[in-house]
Design an enzyme around this catalytic site. Structure first.
Site, mmCIF file in Angstrom:
data_model
loop_
_atom_site.group_PDB
_atom_site.id
_atom_site.type_symbol
_atom_site.label_atom_id
_atom_site.label_comp_id
_atom_site.label_asym_id
_atom_site.label_seq_id
_atom_site.Cartn_x
_atom_site.Cartn_y
_atom_site.Cartn_z
ATOM 1 N N ASP A 56 0.863 -1.186 0.000
ATOM 2 C CA ASP A 56 0.000 0.000 0.000
ATOM 3 C C ASP A 56 0.898 1.234 0.000
ATOM 4 O OD1 ASP A 56 -2.198 1.924 0.755
ATOM 5 O OD2 ASP A 56 -3.300 0.074 1.156
ATOM 6 N N ASP A 114 3.486 1.440 -4.497
ATOM 7 C CA ASP A 114 2.604 2.278 -5.319
ATOM 8 C C ASP A 114 2.293 1.444 -6.555
ATOM 9 O OD1 ASP A 114 1.453 3.959 -7.172
ATOM 10 O OD2 ASP A 114 2.751 5.665 -6.722
ATOM 11 N N VAL A 115 1.048 1.033 -6.685
ATOM 12 C CA VAL A 115 0.682 0.067 -7.732
ATOM 13 C C VAL A 115 0.803 0.627 -9.150
ATOM 14 C CG1 VAL A 115 -0.777 -1.377 -6.264
ATOM 15 C CG2 VAL A 115 -1.781 0.608 -7.458
ATOM 16 N N TYR A 157 -13.466 5.619 -13.775
ATOM 17 C CA TYR A 157 -13.608 4.481 -12.861
ATOM 18 C C TYR A 157 -14.309 3.316 -13.561
ATOM 19 C CZ TYR A 157 -14.651 1.900 -8.562
ATOM 20 O OH TYR A 157 -14.738 0.930 -7.586
ATOM 21 N N LYS A 181 -12.644 -0.266 -14.449
ATOM 22 C CA LYS A 181 -13.169 -1.515 -13.887
ATOM 23 C C LYS A 181 -13.629 -2.476 -14.987
ATOM 24 C CE LYS A 181 -12.550 -0.791 -9.479
ATOM 25 N NZ LYS A 181 -11.496 -1.557 -8.788
ATOM 26 N N THR A 192 -16.815 1.291 3.058
ATOM 27 C CA THR A 192 -15.382 1.541 3.251
ATOM 28 C C THR A 192 -15.109 3.028 3.008
ATOM 29 O OG1 THR A 192 -14.604 1.351 0.968
ATOM 30 C CG2 THR A 192 -14.916 -0.725 2.161
#
Ligand code: NAD
Length: 244
Positions: free
Chosen positions: A37, A63-64, A155, A159, A190
């Site tokens: 993360d 950091d992805v 987004y 996805k 969340t």
């Protein structure tokens, strides 16, 4: 012998929300868990919680969006736990602006964190997953990767791309001992929901409530486990009936 004995899982975005719930559940089942993360303090807290409960966990700053970080994270996982069997590509960010108001920089950032991350992760982990002989990748998409949804275009596009990338990669890996499947959560309680009107989300969900992170983690754990051994390229929706 427990459910995840012998497995080592790298969970991105494991410092919060769904990733944290998945990390806990995998560790409870006996997996070695690496949390990757950018929230270092929160990630370290999750590691402490897991190790205090008798589990095995380790934190890496990942950091992805960085290929270099991915290569280092996989190397550190192998150094710490001796291999990598399971990758949960969970980190993601959203955007709620309509297309005509979305700056290119915002589009690029959401695509990088939410979509390109899955490509980079599967690429970086592929050799170790194959070496394990029984690898599993769980990519966290969204119900907005199936229906267009009301969120921002970046987004939903990211996805949707994760959904098809998962199927494409699953087919490429089908004879290589690595499975890849996607999970499509609905509205889950969340921090990513931010200041979105929660009552609206509840009202538009057929079951009349938000999902809890553990309810998504249950499905991640199933796909990570050998119970799903004949599943690859599959998608599982966890959305309280939204897309039904
Ligand atoms: P969250 O905000 O609680 O957790 C996201 C995590 O990703 C955080 O720990 C954050 O630090 C991490 N992250 C963000 N950018 C990163 C980066 N560049 N590198 C590494 N880590 C990074 O949100 P969540 O709801 O737990 O989200 C997890 C996944 O589930 C996301 O992919 C999200 O899109 C997806 N999802 C969530 C919902 C929902 O309603 N909560 C619905 C559908 C899909």
């Amino acid at each position: 012998m427990t459910r995840f004995t012998g497995k080592t899982a790298l969970v991105t975005g494991g410092a919060s929300g769904i990733g944290k719930a998945a990390a806990r559940q995998l560790a409870e089942g006996g997996a070695n868990v690496v949390i990757g993360d950018i929230q270092d303090a929160a990630g370290a807290d999750v590691v402490k919680e897991i190790t205090d409960a008798g589990g095995k966990a380790h934190y890496v700053h990942l950091d992805v969006t960085s290929e270099d970080d991915w290569n280092k994270a996989v190397a550190e996982t192998v150094k710490t736990f001796g291999g990598l069997t399971t990758l949960v590509n969970n980190a993601g960010i959203g955007d709620t602006l309509p297309i005509e108001e979305t700056p290119l920089a915002s589009w690029d950032k959401v695509i990088a964190v939410t979509q390109t991350s899955a490509f980079l992760g599967m690429k970086a982990a592929s050799a170790e997953l194959q070496k394990s002989g029984n690898g599993s990748v769980v990519n966290i998409s969204s119900m907005y990767g199936i229906v267009g949804g009301l969120g921002g275009p970046s987004y939903a596009a990211a996805k949707g791309a994760v959904r098809i990338l998962t199927k494409n990669t699953a087919l490429g890996w089908a004879k290589k001992g690595i499975r890849a499947n996607s999970v499509h959560p609905g509205y889950i309680n969340t921090p990513i929901l931010g200041d979105t009107d929660r009552q609206y989300l509840i009202d538009t969900t057929p079951m009349g409530r938000l999902g809890e992170p553990e309810e998504v983690a249950n499905v991640i754990a199933f796909l990570a486990s050998d119970e799903s051994s004949f599943m690859t390229g599959s998608e599982i929706v966890v959305d309280g009936g939204y897309t039904a």
